[in-house]
Design an enzyme around this catalytic site. Structure first.
Site, PDB file in Angstrom:
ATOM      1  N   ARG A   1       4.879  19.735  46.731  1.00  0.00           N
ATOM      2  CA  ARG A   1       6.218  19.314  46.338  1.00  0.00           C
ATOM      3  C   ARG A   1       6.214  17.999  45.572  1.00  0.00           C
ATOM      4  O   ARG A   1       7.141  17.697  44.829  1.00  0.00           O
ATOM      5  CB  ARG A   1       7.151  19.274  47.558  1.00  0.00           C
ATOM      6  CG  ARG A   1       7.467  20.695  48.079  1.00  0.00           C
ATOM      7  CD  ARG A   1       8.430  20.695  49.243  1.00  0.00           C
ATOM      8  NE  ARG A   1       7.833  20.209  50.463  1.00  0.00           N
ATOM      9  CZ  ARG A   1       7.273  20.966  51.398  1.00  0.00           C
ATOM     10  NH1 ARG A   1       7.232  22.291  51.245  1.00  0.00           N
ATOM     11  NH2 ARG A   1       6.750  20.428  52.481  1.00  0.00           N
TER      12      ARG A   1
ATOM     13  N   GLU B   1      -1.398  17.033  63.345  1.00  0.00           N
ATOM     14  CA  GLU B   1      -1.022  17.064  64.755  1.00  0.00           C
ATOM     15  C   GLU B   1      -2.166  17.678  65.580  1.00  0.00           C
ATOM     16  O   GLU B   1      -2.533  17.186  66.636  1.00  0.00           O
ATOM     17  CB  GLU B   1       0.255  17.881  64.917  1.00  0.00           C
ATOM     18  CG  GLU B   1       0.907  17.710  66.281  1.00  0.00           C
ATOM     19  CD  GLU B   1       2.184  18.535  66.403  1.00  0.00           C
ATOM     20  OE1 GLU B   1       2.828  18.411  67.458  1.00  0.00           O
ATOM     21  OE2 GLU B   1       2.531  19.278  65.472  1.00  0.00           O
TER      22      GLU B   1
END
Lengths: 224, 194
Positions: free
Chosen positions: A112, A149
């Protein structure tokens, strides 16, 4: 499939094709059913009072619950891209901020960051450097690992894209934990660039991305 | 091709020269056309966008669809300049909202292209952008996603090696333009596709 006339292109300056082939209609109205799920993001007031543009930018971003996994409220900028004025305003605000700052490199983070970075780079006369996932860039690269994560990932940049003395801007759509931005900054600094600022459309402040970036300057348009 | 129709556009020569060919990427025998070196030359990058903008600005195009990921680099600037919206066409599971999908064939196996539901609707005039067309597989998937009534134009930086007549039928029905044809310009090349 309907037959489409076979057309020959002429030079760009004479690219007007006969109008009977293309009955032109005005641009369609905005798509209403994309809007109802927006939750208002707090638009960051800028000191010179650009609130009127920020409100539209903020309201054009769609929240998608439970994507990519349950509990995550995903900030979807694709609806901003469907609003030409909001997209235009987003780029204008960044360009106004950076055009006088002698930026020679805009680094955009895949994917993006590739949408917002190049228009800014073109407007301020800087080169655009894509920062990519592993094995996408074809030439010699330098890599930087960063934590996810669960596990790690890698970001890569082409050798030679950036030189010592380059003043760089890092662009992504959103800053959350700051992990990917940090990796991009480290790659640019390893290549000798001076990273002037990281710029994103959206910040999720509770994830403390700014802390991860330490002393480095971060600029955002809206906060989630 | 644009370069043939225009005669000599001095901008095209610089654009062509700015693209780097990287041998044996992603695998042996493939000559990869690397546009990242073009992006390092602001004037050349600007010329690329301006050539496309000059071509499409008066055609009532309401949407520019860019194919992930290098189509994202060129599409948005064109969209902004011609007053169109930008639609990302993405690999599976990247778009967060409801999507429609289209599968396409790779050399080994298949892949998928996705678009958000509601991004485009009937009657819109759409430009599809990517950095390169080779076999036309992703292009065809993009065309099928957007629907046969909606695709008017397709623009790429360049075509690679595949003669126009050999492209799949769906592509033949669409007009396309290329800034550079590698068939004319690359002197040494392997016999496999780029």
């Amino acid at each position: 499939m309907p037959s489409i006339p076979s057309l020959t292109f002429h030079a760009p300056s004479s690219s007007r094709l006969p109008s009977f082939l293309f009955p032109l209609s005005p641009p369609p109205p905005p798509i209403p059913f994309l809007r109802p799920r927006f939750i208002s993001l707090k638009a960051m007031a800028l000191e010179d009072g650009k609130d009127h543009r920020l409100a539209r930018i903020s309201s054009s971003i769609r929240i998608i619950p439970d994507f990519p996994k349950p509990g995550i409220m995903f900030q979807d900028i694709t609806t901003l891209l469907l609003d030409h004025k909001a997209f235009r305003d987003t780029i204008d605000i960044f360009v106004e901020r950076y055009r006088e700052k002698n930026i020679s490199v805009v680094a955009g983070i895949e994917a993006r960051g590739f949408i917002f970075g190049p228009p800014i780079a073109l407007a301020i006369g800087a080169k655009f450097v894509p920062m990519r996932k592993p094995k996408k860039l074809p030439g010699e690269v330098i890599s930087e690992e960063y934590a996810l994560e669960y596990g790690t990932d890698k970001m890569e940049m082409h050798v030679g894209a950036v030189q010592s003395g380059d003043r760089a801007l890092v662009i992504d759509d959103l800053i959350a934990t700051g992990g990917t931005l940090c990796a991009a900054v480290r790659l640019l600094e390893r290549a000798g660039a001076d990273v002037v600022e990281c710029a994103c459309v959206i910040e999720l402040p509770e994830l403390k991305g700014r802390e991860k970036l330490g002393h480095r300057s971060v600029f955002v348009l809206v906060k989630g | 091709m644009l370069e043939e129709e225009n005669g000599v556009d001095p901008r095209l020569q610089a654009i062509s020269a700015a693209i780097r060919v990287v041998p044996h990427f992603p695998k042996p025998g493939i000559m990869f056309n690397d546009i990242t070196t073009l992006l390092l030359r602001p004037k050349v990058f600007k010329d690329v966008v301006e050539i496309f903008v000059d071509r499409y600005r008066d055609m009532g195009i309401s949407a520019v669809a860019g194919i992930e990921a290098r189509g994202f680099i060129f599409g948005p600037s064109i969209a902004l300049a011609i007053g169109a919206k930008f639609i990302p066409l993405r690999k599976p599971k990247k778009l967060p909202g409801e999507v429609i999908s289209e599968a396409y064939v790779l050399e080994y196996g298949t892949d998928c292209l996705e678009m958000h539901v509601g991004a485009v609707h009937p009657g819109e005039r759409v430009l599809v952008i990517d950095d390169l067309v080779a076999t036309g597989g992703t292009l065809c998937a993009a065309i099928r996603l957007l629907g046969p009534m909606q695709i008017e134009w397709k623009a790429c930086l360049y075509t690679c090696r595949v003669p126009f007549l050999e492209l799949p039928n769906q592509v033949n029905l669409c007009q396309y333009s290329a800034l550079r044809s590698l068939q004319a310009n690359v002197a040494t090349e392997s016999s496999t596709h780029c």
